[in-house]
Design an enzyme around this catalytic site. Structure first.
Site, short mmCIF file in Angstrom:
data_model
loop_
_atom_site.label_atom_id
_atom_site.label_comp_id
_atom_site.label_asym_id
_atom_site.label_seq_id
_atom_site.Cartn_x
_atom_site.Cartn_y
_atom_site.Cartn_z
N ASP A 195 0.87 -1.17 0.00
CA ASP A 195 0.00 0.00 0.00
C ASP A 195 0.91 1.23 0.00
O ASP A 195 2.12 1.12 0.22
CB ASP A 195 -0.89 -0.03 1.24
N ASP A 210 -5.78 -6.78 5.02
CA ASP A 210 -4.53 -7.28 4.44
C ASP A 210 -4.21 -8.72 4.86
O ASP A 210 -3.34 -9.36 4.26
CB ASP A 210 -3.35 -6.39 4.86
#
Length: 823
Positions: free
Chosen positions: A308, A574
């Site tokens: 990210d 995640d």
């Protein structure tokens, strides 16, 4: 949360609103044991040392010592016994240090839980939890043990690890909840009913009994098994030959036993563990904690990193830049509405929520919470229903793309709600695109007046009135540009996987000099099948507006293309990708479920830590490969030499004590190998263990070693007409010196002066050789059956050793060049 929910309590016998007392918790910990799945039985140092004598090879040696004493070979029996004690002590000392180091690292990233003890909340290690404990959980928390829900505030729990169900399950007071699940949104209190091995998760784990064994570990296990079987086969052959030649049965048996122990790579697991442990300790000094030693191999082999951008590529100093209403002007009401949602929401507070709360630090007055519709990654929004002056209002905050389809009104300059036509909606979309092109992350705020009813659902999120955009800025991290260049130089490609708008992601990428070849959004990914995604995923640099299931598809597609994929994440969404990647990377302040799923924990959310860790991972890999090449080729060469010598020599080429001494000295010289220097060029590319290459190396250099052994045999027998003791002495010297020195030849393709070994390795090799010569020339030598070496044979042995090292050097350079041409 309604009063009815707050007051309701399940009939849990052990429940105490203030939690257990410290004394009672201690008593229950003694009664039920630690809250761990696989309970490790603690044993004392003496017990651990004595356990070494259960090793089959050690038992065989003890049998050999017993046979020696029984046959009257007191010297041989004593020597074998002393060698057993020394080797087991070395094994114990190194293993103890390695295990302690790994244990210390694991303790630094233990999961903690918020527990009520003595009426006060405490942060305790989950291993200390006991039945009856009252635990508070919130979005991102891992459920630490089985229990029942005491209170629930829109509590949604992800039970996919237990049931396979992909959607979170709503939990109400009285519902059962299980270890291994995680909180997707909301919050609640639990009373634990079962811990450790008594949990449902433990039962499932025990019945499945599976582990994440890498392909490298499986191949290495098979390869070591092959070497062991070949060794035992040759040992039996040699034993039969010696008996057929009517040599002493006792001596032949001792020789065969010693040969089996000396040639079997029994120290391979220990050496690799030491290597990986020292590598992990070096990495910990650079801010990288390795949770699983086996992950080191994948870390060094990683060639793609998915991450990210927030906090990794940006400063993670998110702040509210501005608000913008339909008339493209600032409006205070927008931030007030956003602040209300953030304050009343029980969902995990994102960095954007924190920025809103920091920007508008006002108390909520005259606003009463009624219900919450928590955020989830399918809707990409959250809503709170509030009562203000007897008026019920739904306030919704979320990603603009998820809210545009359900907006039907906007407010004019006077604050009056007007119908939003398709043309005006297109104008709103254009405004959003323009804000994204400016690099601003954007949330949309909308409202709706509601009628009173018992419960509101997500389907009530419709016909909303657009209130405005809240825009955030998070500048690109200056240090990230250098980290990206370093990763690129180390042949690791970085791909951005983000829930943000693609234009925002591209702006950050360009600011950092990251080449953008193609951008894919979650909607585009959903229109591709797995085969189509696999074809396009490799050349895509940015994946934007993706949800957890789309992230998972990206990771799997990259792996299918043959890449070793690292995934870096710290959020609830995640966790699946962290598990699916070859190497899961998280940070120390990540949510619990992300830390739990990761293989490696960074002490800071920076690519600099990661890049340093990759280099250390490759350094560890290279030194591990050195040991494997040297050990396997040496063992294979010795097998061939022993088999050949047994066919034509009227005596044993080495006695059992000599073989064991040779093995002990050689293995001792390798304990310093993990500290060896590594050429910078060997750290530039991802490294994967090639078992086929190892086999080729073993065959080629094993046969070269045997060839020079046979030359040594011929010269000693035909030229010097050596006695049995003389032959054994000279070959012991030649065998040990060539085995220990060859690592200096194969360790690097560069010239020796340009690639110096580490001082510990040089000292270890020199010390072992000097110790061997000291034993031979000292009175101790005669107990091993050695004789005083003569000058001329020693010069010849030195010349043979030098010739062997030269040939190995030439052949290793030719093989390296050949492999480069193939690549």
């Amino acid at each position: 949360m309604s009063e009815k929910q707050q007051d309701h309590q399940p009939s849990t016998r052990d429940y105490n609103p203030g939690g257990l007392s410290s004394r009672e918790a201690h008593r229950r910990l003694e009664q039920y044991g630690q809250n761990v799945i696989a309970k490790t039985k603690h044993i004392s140092g003496i017990q651990a040392y004595l356990a070494r004598f259960k090793n089959p090879l050690v038992l065989i040696l003890l049998l050999a010592a017993g046979i020696s004493f029984f046959m009257g070979e007191i010297a041989s029996g004593t020597i074998i016994t002393v060698i057993i004690l020394i080797s087991t002590s070395l094994d114990f000392a190194n293993t103890y240090r390695s295990e302690k180091a790994v244990s210390d690292l694991e303790r630094s990233v233990h999961t903690k839980a918020t527990v009520l003890r003595d009426g006060k909340p405490h942060q305790l290690d989950v291993a200390c939890l006991v039945p009856g404990d009252v635990v508070t959980v919130q979005a991102g928390s891992i459920i630490p043990a089985d229990g029942k829900v005491i209170s629930s505030n829109s509590l949604l729990v992800d039970e996919s690890s237990l049931t396979g169900e992909s959607y979170p399950v709503a939990k109400q007071p009285g519902d059962q909840i299980y270890m291994g699940s995680s909180v997707a949104s909301g919050s609640g209190e639990l009373c634990l009913t079962a811990t450790g091995a008594k949990t449902e998760f433990a039962h499932i784990a025990t019945s499945l009994n599976h582990g994440n064994t890498s392909e490298f570990e499986l191949e290495l296990t098979r390869f070591s098994g092959l070497i062991t079987h070949l060794t035992l086969g040759l040992v039996i052959f040699i034993l039969v030959i010696n008996i057929l030649f009517q040599r002493s049965p006792a001596q032949s048996l001792l020789f065969a036993i010693a040969l089996a122990v000396g040639l079997t790579p029994e120290l391979l697991p220990l050496i690799m563990t030491i290597n990986l442990t020292k590598g992990s300790l070096r990495m910990s000094k650079k801010g990288v904690i390795v949770k699983k030693l086996a992950a080191m191999q994948n870390f060094g082999a990683m060639d793609i990193l998915c991450t990210d951008k927030t906090g990794t590529l940006t400063e993670n100093h998110i702040s509210v830049a501005k608000t913008q209403d339909f008339n493209r002007t600032e409006c205070r009401k927008i931030i007030e509405l956003a602040h209300t949602v953030c304050q009343l929401s029980s969902s995990y507070k994102s960095p954007l929520d924190t920025a809103i709360i920091s920007h508008h630090q006002a108390k909520l007055t005259g606003t009463q919470p009624v219900q919450e519709l928590p955020f989830d990654f399918e809707r990409k929004r959250e809503s709170v229903i509030v009562s203000q002056a007897d008026q019920l209002t739904m306030i919704t905050k979320g990603a603009p793309d998820s809210l545009f389809p359900i907006i039907s009104h906007y407010r004019d300059k006077n604050g009056t709600a007007r119908h939003l036509s398709p043309l005006l909606l297109d104008r709103l979309r254009a405004d959003y695109q323009e804000l994204s092109q400016q690099g601003l992350r954007t949330l949309l705020i909308a409202t709706k007046s509601l009628e009173t009813k018992d419960e509101y659902q997500t389907k009530d999120e419709s016909d909303l009135t657009f209130e405005g955009f809240v825009c955030f800025t998070d500048p690109a991290k200056k240090s990230a540009a250098k980290s990206l260049r370093d990763l690129n130089q180390n042949n690791i490609r970085v791909k951005i996987i983000s829930g943000d708008d693609p234009l925002v992601c591209q702006r950050v990428a360009h600011a950092l000099g990251l080449e953008v070849t193609k951008v894919l959004t979650g909607d585009q990914i959903n229109r591709l099948n797995n085969l189509q995604l696999a074809k396009i995923v490799d050349r895509t640099s940015i994946f934007a507006r993706v949800n957890p299931s789309e992230k998972l598809r990206i990771i799997k597609a990259l792996r299918q293309q043959g890449h070793v994929v690292g995934y870096m994440g710290d959020g609830i969404n995640d966790a699946p990708s962290l598990k699916a990647a070859d190497i899961g990377i998280s940070v120390n302040n990540a949510v619990e479920v992300a830390r739990d799923a990761a293989d490696i924990i960074l002490l800071g959310k920076s690519l600099r830590y990661l890049n340093d860790g990759v280099v250390e991972g490759r350094r560890t890999f290279v030194n591990t490969a050195k040991y494997l090449k040297m050990s396997l080729s040496s063992n294979f060469g010795n097998m061939i030499s022993m088999a050949g010598a047994s066919l034509f020599l009227p005596f044993l080429p080495m006695t059992a004590p000599q073989i064991l001494l040779n093995n002990l000295l050689y293995d001792s010289s390798q304990f310093a190998l993990p500290s060896d220097n590594v050429d910078p060029v060997q750290l530039e590319k991802p490294r994967q263990m090639n078992i086929k290459s190892l086999k080729e190396f073993m065959l080629v250099f094993g046969l070269i070693s045997s060839l020079f052994d046979f030359i040594t045999f011929a010269i000693l027998k035909l030229v010097f007409n050596s006695t049995a003791a003389g032959f054994q002495t000279y070959w012991f010297i030649e065998s040990l010196v060539t085995q220990t020195l060859v690592v200096l030849i194969i360790r690097s393709p560069r010239a020796f002066t340009k690639s110096l070994p580490s001082k510990p390795l040089l000292a270890s090799i020199a010390g072992v050789i000097l110790l061997a010569l000291a034993i031979i020339f000292s009175p101790l030598g005669r107990y091993f059956g050695f004789v005083q070496p003569a000058l001329t044979p020693m010069l010849v042995i030195s010349l043979i050793t030098l010739s062997y090292l030269v040939v190995v050097r030439v052949v290793s350079l030719l093989m390296a060049r050949h492999n480069e041409l193939i690549k």
